[in-house]
Design a protein around this motif. Structure first.
Motif, PDB file in Angstrom:
ATOM      1  N   LYS A 516     -10.873  -5.375 -17.365  1.00 47.82           N
ATOM      2  CA  LYS A 516     -11.055  -4.146 -18.148  1.00 47.82           C
ATOM      3  C   LYS A 516     -10.553  -4.320 -19.583  1.00 47.82           C
ATOM      4  O   LYS A 516     -11.218  -3.898 -20.549  1.00 47.82           O
ATOM      5  CB  LYS A 516     -10.312  -2.992 -17.480  1.00 47.82           C
ATOM      6  CG  LYS A 516     -10.858  -2.572 -16.133  1.00 47.82           C
ATOM      7  CD  LYS A 516     -10.049  -1.412 -15.574  1.00 47.82           C
ATOM      8  CE  LYS A 516     -10.514  -0.999 -14.198  1.00 47.82           C
ATOM      9  NZ  LYS A 516      -9.729   0.124 -13.647  1.00 47.82           N
ATOM     10  N   HIS A 547     -15.994 -12.223 -12.849  1.00 45.65           N
ATOM     11  CA  HIS A 547     -15.805 -11.253 -13.941  1.00 45.65           C
ATOM     12  C   HIS A 547     -16.356 -11.788 -15.256  1.00 45.65           C
ATOM     13  O   HIS A 547     -16.959 -11.031 -16.046  1.00 45.65           O
ATOM     14  CB  HIS A 547     -14.319 -10.930 -14.091  1.00 45.65           C
ATOM     15  CG  HIS A 547     -13.780  -9.998 -13.047  1.00 45.65           C
ATOM     16  ND1 HIS A 547     -14.352  -8.778 -12.770  1.00 45.65           N
ATOM     17  CD2 HIS A 547     -12.713 -10.102 -12.206  1.00 45.65           C
ATOM     18  CE1 HIS A 547     -13.674  -8.171 -11.807  1.00 45.65           C
ATOM     19  NE2 HIS A 547     -12.678  -8.956 -11.444  1.00 45.65           N
ATOM     20  N   TYR A 701     -15.439  -1.283 -15.610  1.00 42.59           N
ATOM     21  CA  TYR A 701     -14.804  -1.911 -16.768  1.00 42.59           C
ATOM     22  C   TYR A 701     -14.441  -0.908 -17.853  1.00 42.59           C
ATOM     23  O   TYR A 701     -13.546  -1.167 -18.660  1.00 42.59           O
ATOM     24  CB  TYR A 701     -15.738  -2.968 -17.367  1.00 42.59           C
ATOM     25  CG  TYR A 701     -15.957  -4.172 -16.482  1.00 42.59           C
ATOM     26  CD1 TYR A 701     -14.977  -4.594 -15.599  1.00 42.59           C
ATOM     27  CD2 TYR A 701     -17.154  -4.888 -16.520  1.00 42.59           C
ATOM     28  CE1 TYR A 701     -15.168  -5.689 -14.784  1.00 42.59           C
ATOM     29  CE2 TYR A 701     -17.352  -5.996 -15.712  1.00 42.59           C
ATOM     30  CZ  TYR A 701     -16.357  -6.388 -14.844  1.00 42.59           C
ATOM     31  OH  TYR A 701     -16.537  -7.484 -14.034  1.00 42.59           O
TER      32      TYR A 701
END
Length: 718
Positions: A516, A547, A701
């Motif tokens: 994030k 990711h 995110y």
């Protein structure tokens, strides 16, 4: 001997001070500033707290009526027992001398207080010396706890203990008491007569008689006795026949035929028990026309029990035969069973063959952790504040709520604020604040309120609430500037990467929230290098690689002048995490990366080898920011985690380093799952004294927010 004493207003103005000739003034001022910064502003000023700074010990006394601080400084090695009395006496003396000036807040006049100070100090020192010189006599026997014991209380009475145990087991022993064979009571005779009248009746009296006979004949084995489920309630014959079903009579007849044989020459149990006459110790029955057969009551009841058992077993076997067959294991059907490897490869540059989104070839639902398409590219700049639901509570109205807890122009004391603080203490603990932290906060608020003058028609509850709210706001407000975007730009000008280390216990979401933060930095057009320093957990590197693929798909290179915004630096498993982080920072410096995000392995605070490895990583690489990732769900555990993490970083760091690198900020995860139980934010901030930098509010995110102190305090006090 005291080194320094001063009277200071809460605004920072020194009204009067005394300095020992052998002590430097600048060192005392530095110690007092540290006291104000770390104790007064951090809401840690309880009545019994002593603050240690280097070689000094400091104690503060608050005069809440005139908003004054009385601060005393002395050597930490000295154990001065008269400090509390001295501060109390000196406060009363100074207030009595300059009462008019303090009421009018005339702080710019000359306060001459040297003689009175010396007099009060000599008085308390003489009193303390007198108390120490008095002989410390031991306690007498009458003052000790042994005097309350008697010989009667120390003697063990085995007979009394046996009688108590016998009284406790009397019911069981009475039930197991054997009866003489052949001794049939009137109730049993009536039960037998009823049984003769109805061939299938199973009344509660017969059943109780069965239980008694089981206790008498424990040595007799009856097959399949454990399968008998005898009714415990008193039910009538008709109700039991309805519960057994329509085939009960047929089963009963078949059992009778089985017991007598095919030709019916055997004696039927029902006929054998046709006429029961009590005669001494035996039961006489008329079995046939040629003679009389005598059967004991135990034999008759045993035959009945076997008959009753046979019916239940037969019924249970019928239920087993009617039970459907068990299904076998079925093969699982996977959603991606008909997909080939090329269709599932999302890491290809430019997405699929059509040139669309990297996830357009996926026929299933869109992954939950990806943000909405319209959010990509719009989250630049500072993070948004938390989304707090509107308060739906309605204020109490009425005459009772208006005049509740009103005081008419008085000075508050401990008896006034204690009941209200107890209620707020329960409120804070119920909102997930650690019990130790909640107690210290309430103690600090009590110190600030004692001696405060409240006006007429002002409630104690409202005064305590306002003071506690102000304390919580001070606690959650950052004490130093923390602007990550500005710090990254400053590092860009010096041509070095800005490094952030994420640490915490297992399962709190370090890797997910690292992604994030990476997405937020990419939105601000910064190139990110993720260092996979979790070489302990299986799948940690693969998780980060996934990711990275998703982030590059959301921000392809064609949107950023052909630059790939996220890279993963990995060296596999089993390597030294500190060495991997060092090589990642060197790689970022050589390849013009702006930020290095260092992912570390989750570790419990009591695991010394892993804590030593974390301290080594931070000591060797000296990251610009060390974030502790913690859950918003924890309560008292947050205190133990943060205290031991900070302690481990301090103990295992270089002893020659004056500025020990410890936790710089907190990332609070799973904040969307706690409703109004936001006490973990208070606990973590109170322990570390560091701000909460990020708050995770979801699984995508884009679910990263700034902490809103007003919103958190509002939820706490709701």
């Amino acid at each position: 001997m005291l080194d320094f004493f001063s009277v200071i207003t809460k605004g920072g103005l020194v009204l009067w001070y005394f300095q020992d000739a052998a002590q430097r003034l600048d060192s005392s001022i530095t110690a007092i500033n540290a006291l104000i910064r770390n104790v007064v502003l951090q809401e840690r000023s309880s009545a019994t707290s002593i603050y240690n700074h280097e070689n000094f010990a400091l104690k503060v006394f608050m005069d809440n009526e005139f908003e004054l601080l009385y601060v005393v400084v002395y050597q930490k090695i000295l154990q001065l027992s008269y400090i509390d009395k001295f501060l109390s006496d000196i406060q009363r003396k100074f207030r009595d001398m300059y009462l008019n000036e303090l009421q009018q807040k005339d702080y710019f006049k000359s306060f001459e207080f040297t003689d009175e100070y010396q007099m009060v100090l000599r008085a308390v020192e003489a009193e303390s010396k007198l108390l120490r010189s008095m002989p410390q006599r031991p306690r007498t026997f009458q003052e000790s706890s042994k005097s309350k014991k008697t010989i009667e209380s120390m003697v063990e009475h085995k007979g009394r203990l046996f009688s108590l145990q016998s009284a406790g087991d009397g019911g069981k022993k009475k039930k197991k008491k054997k009866k003489g064979k052949g001794s049939i009571t009137a109730d049993q005779q009536e039960c037998n007569n009823n049984y003769n009248g109805s061939h299938g009746g199973k009344g509660s009296q017969d059943q109780q008689q069965y239980d008694d006979e089981e206790d008498d004949d424990d040595d007799t084995e009856i097959p399949e006795t454990e399968e008998i489920q005898q009714p415990q309630n008193d039910t009538s014959e008709e109700e039991q026949q309805q519960q057994q079903g329509p085939n009960t009579e047929e089963t009963r007849d078949s059992d009778s035929r089985d017991s007598t044989g095919e030709n019916g020459s055997g004696s039927d149990v029902n006929n054998a028990a046709e006429e029961v006459v009590v005669n001494g110790g035996s039961a006489t029955t008329n079995g046939d026309a040629n003679g009389v057969m005598e059967l004991g009551s135990d034999a008759i009841l045993r035959q009945r029990q076997m008959l009753f058992q046979g019916k239940l077993v037969t019924k249970k076997k019928q239920n087993k035969q009617n039970k459907p067959a068990k299904k076998g294991k079925e093969a699982r059907v996977w959603d991606l069973a008909n997909k080939d490897s090329s269709a599932l490869d999302y890491s290809r540059k430019g997405g699929d063959e059509g040139g669309g989104d990297a996830f357009s070839s996926f026929t299933g639902p869109r992954p939950d952790y990806l943000p909405a398409t319209d959010q990509v590219g719009t989250l630049g700049g500072s993070l948004r504040n938390m989304d707090v639901p509107a308060d739906t509570e309605t204020k109490k109205s009425g005459l009772f709520s208006l005049f509740q807890s009103l005081v008419s122009g008085k000075t508050l004391d401990a008896a006034d604020v204690a009941p209200v603080l107890d209620k707020f203490l329960d409120l804070l603990i119920g909102k997930n604040v650690a019990a130790e932290i909640a107690t210290q906060l309430c103690s600090s608020v009590e110190t600030k309120l004692i001696g405060k003058h409240v006006g007429s028609f002002e409630g104690v509850t409202s005064v305590v609430r306002a003071t506690l709210t102000e304390s919580l706001m001070h606690l959650l407000t950052p004490k130093r500037r923390l602007d990550i975007l500005r710090d990254v730009r400053e590092c860009q000008s010096s041509r070095r990467p800005y490094s952030i280390t994420f640490c915490g216990v297992n399962g709190v979401g370090k890797s997910t929230n690292l992604a994030k933060v990476s997405f937020w930095l990419i939105e601000n057009n910064f190139r990110v290098l993720i260092a996979a320093c979790d070489t302990f957990r299986a799948g940690a590197v693969e998780q980060l690689r996934t990711h990275v693929h998703h982030l590059n798909a959301l921000h392809p290179p064609d949107r950023h002048a052909g630059k790939t915004m996220v890279h993963l630096y990995e060296q596999g498993y089993g390597k030294d995490a500190a060495d991997i982080a060092r090589m990642a920072i060197d790689h970022a410096r050589k390849n013009a990366f702006d930020v290095v995000l260092i992912d570390t392995a989750g570790r419990m605070q009591d695991n010394e080898p892993l804590m030593r490895a974390l301290a080594k990583l931070i000591l060797v690489n000296e990251p610009d920011l060390t974030l502790f990732v913690g859950e918003a769900l924890v309560g008292n555990e947050a205190v133990d985690q943060l205290v031991k993490f900070n302690k481990a970083l301090a103990n295992h760091s270089n002893a020659t380093n004056v500025n020990t690198h410890m936790i710089d900020g907190i990332l609070l995860t799973k904040f969307d799952t706690i409703d109004d139980k936001v006490g973990a934010a208070i606990s973590m901030t109170y322990i570390t004294g560091q701000p909460i930098v990020f708050v995770g509010t979801g699984q995508t995110y884009a679910d990263l927010r700034n902490l809103d102190a007003k919103a958190v305090v509002h939820l706490l006090m709701k």
